[in-house]
Motif scaffolding. Sequence first.
Motif, mmCIF file in Angstrom:
data_model
loop_
_atom_site.group_PDB
_atom_site.id
_atom_site.type_symbol
_atom_site.label_atom_id
_atom_site.label_comp_id
_atom_site.label_asym_id
_atom_site.label_seq_id
_atom_site.Cartn_x
_atom_site.Cartn_y
_atom_site.Cartn_z
ATOM 1 N N ARG A 281 13.345 4.317 6.038
ATOM 2 C CA ARG A 281 14.667 5.034 6.233
ATOM 3 C C ARG A 281 14.422 6.006 7.274
ATOM 4 N NH1 ARG A 281 18.318 4.528 2.056
ATOM 5 N NH2 ARG A 281 18.282 2.314 1.363
ATOM 6 N N LYS A 282 13.379 6.669 7.348
ATOM 7 C CA LYS A 282 13.097 7.596 8.548
ATOM 8 C C LYS A 282 11.508 7.517 8.798
ATOM 9 C CE LYS A 282 15.004 10.777 6.223
ATOM 10 N NZ LYS A 282 15.384 12.085 5.628
ATOM 11 N N ARG A 283 11.236 8.353 9.858
ATOM 12 C CA ARG A 283 9.700 8.439 10.407
ATOM 13 C C ARG A 283 9.430 9.632 9.719
ATOM 14 N NH1 ARG A 283 7.875 3.779 12.793
ATOM 15 N NH2 ARG A 283 9.362 4.044 14.473
ATOM 16 N N ILE A 284 8.673 9.624 8.597
ATOM 17 C CA ILE A 284 8.126 11.040 8.096
ATOM 18 C C ILE A 284 6.684 10.966 8.425
ATOM 19 C CG2 ILE A 284 7.842 12.193 5.910
ATOM 20 C CD1 ILE A 284 10.171 11.085 4.825
ATOM 21 N N ALA B 162 0.871 -1.266 0.110
ATOM 22 C CA ALA B 162 0.079 -0.130 0.085
ATOM 23 C C ALA B 162 0.771 1.225 0.016
ATOM 24 C CB ALA B 162 -0.851 -0.016 1.249
ATOM 25 N N GLY B 163 0.599 2.036 -0.743
ATOM 26 C CA GLY B 163 1.145 3.302 -0.785
ATOM 27 C C GLY B 163 2.448 3.218 -1.917
ATOM 28 N N PRO B 164 3.519 4.019 -1.604
ATOM 29 C CA PRO B 164 4.800 4.023 -2.342
ATOM 30 C C PRO B 164 5.341 2.433 -2.727
ATOM 31 C CG PRO B 164 5.098 5.549 -0.753
ATOM 32 C CD PRO B 164 3.827 4.722 -0.213
ATOM 33 N N PRO B 165 6.258 2.406 -3.823
ATOM 34 C CA PRO B 165 6.687 1.144 -3.832
ATOM 35 C C PRO B 165 7.432 0.503 -2.747
ATOM 36 C CG PRO B 165 7.135 2.212 -5.828
ATOM 37 C CD PRO B 165 6.419 3.279 -4.798
ATOM 38 N N GLY B 166 7.341 -0.785 -2.232
ATOM 39 C CA GLY B 166 8.028 -1.331 -1.082
ATOM 40 C C GLY B 166 7.391 -0.999 0.255
ATOM 41 N N SER B 167 6.202 -0.261 0.060
ATOM 42 C CA SER B 167 5.610 0.136 1.396
ATOM 43 C C SER B 167 4.264 -0.873 1.655
ATOM 44 C CB SER B 167 4.839 1.635 1.465
ATOM 45 O OG SER B 167 4.292 1.950 2.541
ATOM 46 N N GLY C 94 1.910 16.245 3.788
ATOM 47 C CA GLY C 94 0.409 16.516 3.470
ATOM 48 C C GLY C 94 0.158 16.265 2.012
ATOM 49 N N ASP C 95 0.918 15.652 1.077
ATOM 50 C CA ASP C 95 0.628 15.193 -0.129
ATOM 51 C C ASP C 95 1.326 13.753 -0.481
ATOM 52 O OD1 ASP C 95 3.261 15.688 -1.196
ATOM 53 O OD2 ASP C 95 2.925 17.509 -1.436
ATOM 54 N N ARG C 96 1.238 13.037 -1.495
ATOM 55 C CA ARG C 96 1.599 11.706 -1.723
ATOM 56 C C ARG C 96 2.928 11.603 -2.573
ATOM 57 N NH1 ARG C 96 -4.114 8.375 -2.681
ATOM 58 N NH2 ARG C 96 -5.359 9.703 -1.020
ATOM 59 N N THR C 97 3.661 12.923 -2.413
ATOM 60 C CA THR C 97 4.952 13.006 -2.784
ATOM 61 C C THR C 97 5.855 12.031 -2.006
ATOM 62 O OG1 THR C 97 4.727 15.078 -3.474
ATOM 63 C CG2 THR C 97 7.099 14.359 -2.916
ATOM 64 N N VAL C 98 6.534 11.261 -2.568
ATOM 65 C CA VAL C 98 7.824 10.148 -1.992
ATOM 66 C C VAL C 98 8.919 10.903 -1.484
ATOM 67 C CG1 VAL C 98 8.773 8.081 -2.117
ATOM 68 C CG2 VAL C 98 6.796 8.299 -3.161
#
Length: 276
Positions: free
Chosen positions: A96-99, A66-71, A86-90
Amino acid sequence: MCSLSLISDWPVDHAAGAVLTRDGGVVGSVGDLAEVYPLASVTKPLVAYALLVAVEEGAVELDQPAGPPGSTVRHLLSHASGLAFGDRTVQAEPERKRIYSSAGFEVLADLVETETGIVFADYLHQAVFEPLGMRASALSGSAGHGANSSTEDLMRFAAELLNPVLVSPQIFDEATRVQFPRLNGIVPGYGMFKPNDWGLGFELRGEKNPHWTGTGNSPRTFGHFGQSGTFLWVDPEIDTACVILTNRAFGEWAKPLWTEFNDAVLGEITRTSAVR
């Protein structure tokens, strides 16, 4: 509870709150418990709980893509997918980090809609609000920050978190344990933490300092706060939950007052337990 009187000195026009324990139920409350407030990011634990119900029902799986590749669903729930706030920008690869990402919860809502054929706001109502009797609650906007509720309703949700019945003990334990340990990231309003522990939709206190909970809250404390001036925490070490809703946006005013208040609540609960 005497500690609840501290809210009367806060620079807010309206506020309400309650403290609950697992064995004693509601041990104190203040304000109009039926007044409805925008929850901002306190929406996320409610949405996450609906996702957990969907997992229990077999509609989705925690480790399905679900979401970006690998997610996966798990990555999205724990802000480890790499999606922007706020948007679906990867912005990064998964893990790698907690965004911190509200957009990730919108992706999750879309997934549940696709897998169940039910509009997510309706699914949330059927899976969480209706069985818990949360009659004043509704998701009217983003699944990341668009719910409204009352203290009375969130007390019912807090009671569920103290003694879960909608989900199994196994999945509840999973939701309140660190997902993808040792990820660093920012808690909005508080800055960078290394690590920034998170469960499935719930922020975990861990060793974070400063923090919006009390200095005396245990590392196992989980919950969420919202930029609308709201918070809900559960400390499983003392089987206690606290809900606070206000009508003033979170800011520098809240940091010392919330900590002072939460420490006062913890002190009062501890003293009461000692007397028993």
